[in-house]
Write a protein that holds these residues in place. Structure first.
Motif, PDB file in Angstrom:
ATOM      1  N   GLN A 205      65.767  55.478  76.454  1.00  0.00           N
ATOM      2  CA  GLN A 205      67.038  55.933  77.030  1.00  0.00           C
ATOM      3  C   GLN A 205      66.809  57.247  77.757  1.00  0.00           C
ATOM      4  O   GLN A 205      66.310  58.209  77.185  1.00  0.00           O
ATOM      5  CB  GLN A 205      68.065  56.136  75.914  1.00  0.00           C
ATOM      6  N   GLU A 206      67.154  57.270  79.039  1.00  0.00           N
ATOM      7  CA  GLU A 206      67.079  58.511  79.803  1.00  0.00           C
ATOM      8  C   GLU A 206      68.113  59.491  79.265  1.00  0.00           C
ATOM      9  O   GLU A 206      68.996  59.098  78.492  1.00  0.00           O
ATOM     10  CB  GLU A 206      67.301  58.215  81.280  1.00  0.00           C
ATOM     11  N   PRO A 207      68.043  60.776  79.643  1.00  0.00           N
ATOM     12  CA  PRO A 207      68.989  61.755  79.087  1.00  0.00           C
ATOM     13  C   PRO A 207      70.444  61.286  79.183  1.00  0.00           C
ATOM     14  O   PRO A 207      70.929  60.945  80.263  1.00  0.00           O
ATOM     15  CB  PRO A 207      68.731  62.998  79.946  1.00  0.00           C
ATOM     16  N   THR A 208      71.077  61.251  78.027  1.00  0.00           N
ATOM     17  CA  THR A 208      72.434  60.744  77.883  1.00  0.00           C
ATOM     18  C   THR A 208      73.178  61.622  76.885  1.00  0.00           C
ATOM     19  O   THR A 208      72.631  61.975  75.842  1.00  0.00           O
ATOM     20  CB  THR A 208      72.410  59.287  77.335  1.00  0.00           C
ATOM     21  N   THR A 209      74.433  61.944  77.191  1.00  0.00           N
ATOM     22  CA  THR A 209      75.237  62.720  76.256  1.00  0.00           C
ATOM     23  C   THR A 209      75.762  61.790  75.168  1.00  0.00           C
ATOM     24  O   THR A 209      76.405  60.779  75.449  1.00  0.00           O
ATOM     25  CB  THR A 209      76.395  63.426  76.972  1.00  0.00           C
ATOM     26  N   MET A 210      75.456  62.160  73.935  1.00  0.00           N
ATOM     27  CA  MET A 210      75.824  61.355  72.785  1.00  0.00           C
ATOM     28  C   MET A 210      77.227  61.746  72.305  1.00  0.00           C
ATOM     29  O   MET A 210      77.689  62.859  72.573  1.00  0.00           O
ATOM     30  CB  MET A 210      74.804  61.554  71.663  1.00  0.00           C
ATOM     31  N   PRO A 211      77.900  60.866  71.554  1.00  0.00           N
ATOM     32  CA  PRO A 211      79.247  61.168  71.074  1.00  0.00           C
ATOM     33  C   PRO A 211      79.330  62.433  70.207  1.00  0.00           C
ATOM     34  O   PRO A 211      80.383  63.052  70.109  1.00  0.00           O
ATOM     35  CB  PRO A 211      79.618  59.926  70.250  1.00  0.00           C
ATOM     36  N   TRP A 212      78.225  62.843  69.578  1.00  0.00           N
ATOM     37  CA  TRP A 212      78.227  64.038  68.728  1.00  0.00           C
ATOM     38  C   TRP A 212      77.876  65.300  69.509  1.00  0.00           C
ATOM     39  O   TRP A 212      77.745  66.372  68.927  1.00  0.00           O
ATOM     40  CB  TRP A 212      77.299  63.872  67.533  1.00  0.00           C
ATOM     41  N   GLY A 213      77.691  65.181  70.844  1.00  0.00           N
ATOM     42  CA  GLY A 213      77.582  66.357  71.690  1.00  0.00           C
ATOM     43  C   GLY A 213      76.199  66.782  72.131  1.00  0.00           C
ATOM     44  O   GLY A 213      76.064  67.764  72.866  1.00  0.00           O
ATOM     45  N   ASN A 214      75.170  66.067  71.721  1.00  0.00           N
ATOM     46  CA  ASN A 214      73.822  66.383  72.181  1.00  0.00           C
ATOM     47  C   ASN A 214      73.471  65.506  73.375  1.00  0.00           C
ATOM     48  O   ASN A 214      73.883  64.348  73.445  1.00  0.00           O
ATOM     49  CB  ASN A 214      72.784  66.126  71.090  1.00  0.00           C
ATOM     50  N   LYS A 215      72.702  66.050  74.286  1.00  0.00           N
ATOM     51  CA  LYS A 215      72.142  65.250  75.367  1.00  0.00           C
ATOM     52  C   LYS A 215      70.744  64.863  74.924  1.00  0.00           C
ATOM     53  O   LYS A 215      69.931  65.724  74.590  1.00  0.00           O
ATOM     54  CB  LYS A 215      72.111  66.048  76.668  1.00  0.00           C
ATOM     55  N   SER A 216      70.457  63.560  74.888  1.00  0.00           N
ATOM     56  CA  SER A 216      69.238  63.047  74.270  1.00  0.00           C
ATOM     57  C   SER A 216      68.414  62.197  75.218  1.00  0.00           C
ATOM     58  O   SER A 216      68.946  61.406  75.994  1.00  0.00           O
ATOM     59  CB  SER A 216      69.590  62.174  73.060  1.00  0.00           C
ATOM     60  N   LEU A 217      67.107  62.353  75.101  1.00  0.00           N
ATOM     61  CA  LEU A 217      66.100  61.516  75.757  1.00  0.00           C
ATOM     62  C   LEU A 217      65.355  60.805  74.645  1.00  0.00           C
ATOM     63  O   LEU A 217      64.786  61.447  73.761  1.00  0.00           O
ATOM     64  CB  LEU A 217      65.136  62.382  76.573  1.00  0.00           C
TER      65      LEU A 217
ATOM     66  N   ASN B 283      56.799  54.589  67.345  1.00  0.00           N
ATOM     67  CA  ASN B 283      57.776  55.444  66.667  1.00  0.00           C
ATOM     68  C   ASN B 283      58.747  56.020  67.695  1.00  0.00           C
ATOM     69  O   ASN B 283      58.330  56.434  68.782  1.00  0.00           O
ATOM     70  CB  ASN B 283      57.069  56.599  65.945  1.00  0.00           C
ATOM     71  N   LEU B 284      60.015  56.071  67.345  1.00  0.00           N
ATOM     72  CA  LEU B 284      61.010  56.643  68.242  1.00  0.00           C
ATOM     73  C   LEU B 284      60.957  58.164  68.192  1.00  0.00           C
ATOM     74  O   LEU B 284      60.848  58.763  67.119  1.00  0.00           O
ATOM     75  CB  LEU B 284      62.412  56.179  67.844  1.00  0.00           C
ATOM     76  N   VAL B 285      61.038  58.773  69.372  1.00  0.00           N
ATOM     77  CA  VAL B 285      61.045  60.226  69.516  1.00  0.00           C
ATOM     78  C   VAL B 285      62.276  60.591  70.330  1.00  0.00           C
ATOM     79  O   VAL B 285      62.577  59.939  71.335  1.00  0.00           O
ATOM     80  CB  VAL B 285      59.773  60.734  70.227  1.00  0.00           C
ATOM     81  N   ASN B 286      62.991  61.622  69.898  1.00  0.00           N
ATOM     82  CA  ASN B 286      64.186  62.093  70.585  1.00  0.00           C
ATOM     83  C   ASN B 286      64.005  63.553  70.958  1.00  0.00           C
ATOM     84  O   ASN B 286      63.771  64.390  70.096  1.00  0.00           O
ATOM     85  CB  ASN B 286      65.405  61.935  69.664  1.00  0.00           C
ATOM     86  N   PHE B 287      64.084  63.840  72.250  1.00  0.00           N
ATOM     87  CA  PHE B 287      64.203  65.224  72.716  1.00  0.00           C
ATOM     88  C   PHE B 287      65.686  65.422  72.977  1.00  0.00           C
ATOM     89  O   PHE B 287      66.304  64.629  73.695  1.00  0.00           O
ATOM     90  CB  PHE B 287      63.439  65.430  74.018  1.00  0.00           C
ATOM     91  N   PHE B 288      66.273  66.473  72.409  1.00  0.00           N
ATOM     92  CA  PHE B 288      67.701  66.679  72.619  1.00  0.00           C
ATOM     93  C   PHE B 288      68.022  68.141  72.853  1.00  0.00           C
ATOM     94  O   PHE B 288      67.314  69.041  72.407  1.00  0.00           O
ATOM     95  CB  PHE B 288      68.530  66.126  71.452  1.00  0.00           C
ATOM     96  N   THR B 289      69.123  68.340  73.573  1.00  0.00           N
ATOM     97  CA  THR B 289      69.668  69.659  73.843  1.00  0.00           C
ATOM     98  C   THR B 289      71.148  69.623  73.498  1.00  0.00           C
ATOM     99  O   THR B 289      71.856  68.717  73.956  1.00  0.00           O
ATOM    100  CB  THR B 289      69.505  70.029  75.334  1.00  0.00           C
ATOM    101  N   PRO B 290      71.638  70.565  72.690  1.00  0.00           N
ATOM    102  CA  PRO B 290      73.078  70.641  72.448  1.00  0.00           C
ATOM    103  C   PRO B 290      73.781  70.805  73.800  1.00  0.00           C
ATOM    104  O   PRO B 290      73.361  71.617  74.631  1.00  0.00           O
ATOM    105  CB  PRO B 290      73.235  71.876  71.568  1.00  0.00           C
TER     106      PRO B 290
END
Length: 134
Positions: free
Chosen positions: A96-108, A116-123
């Motif tokens: 998943q390309e950078p996407t804003t999640m319902p809990w408020g983080n933008k995640s890649l 293994n799944l890896v998540n880079f995220f920014t509040p």
């Protein structure tokens, strides 16, 4: 109590070490051909070969490349910037390309060489930014 380390058991130590060095820009400490660590400010990613399982009860204790329930998450300053930096390197493994999640983080979200799944995220929202600045 503090979470100190997450260990990944693999049949491909060299490949995983190179991958995590590339995505984190952190030099791994390679203690033996069977064990390495990448240390961040708050926790360590440990990478151990299947040979290390003999110290934890035998080969049936863990199976490499079989994770289907854990996501390894990294808090990054700017997830869009990280995506731009890594998109060619990760081209075949992006979930998943950078996407804003319902809990408020933008995640890649992407997969390492073992799947293994890896998540880079920014509040991203005010609430999620506050959560990580307390």
């Amino acid at each position: 109590m503090n979470l100190v380390s997450t260990r990944i058991i693999t049949a491909n130590v060299e490949g995983l070490v190179k991958f995590y060095e590339e995505i984190t820009e952190i030099q791994a400490i390679q203690y033996t051909p069977d064990f390495a660590e990448l240390k961040t400010q708050t926790a360590t990613i440990a990478i151990g070969s299947t040979n290390t399982l003999q110290f934890f009860g035998g080969e049936s204790t863990a199976q490499p490349a079989q994770n289907r329930s854990v996501i390894i998450e990294f808090l990054v300053d700017d997830v869009d910037k990280e995506f731009d930096r890594l998109k060619n390197y990760l081209s075949s493994s992006v979930v998943q390309e950078p996407t804003t999640m319902p809990w408020g983080n933008k995640s890649l979200l992407f997969r390492d060489p073992d799947g293994n799944l890896v998540n880079f995220f920014t509040p991203f929202t005010k609430e999620s930014i506050e959560k990580f600045t307390k």
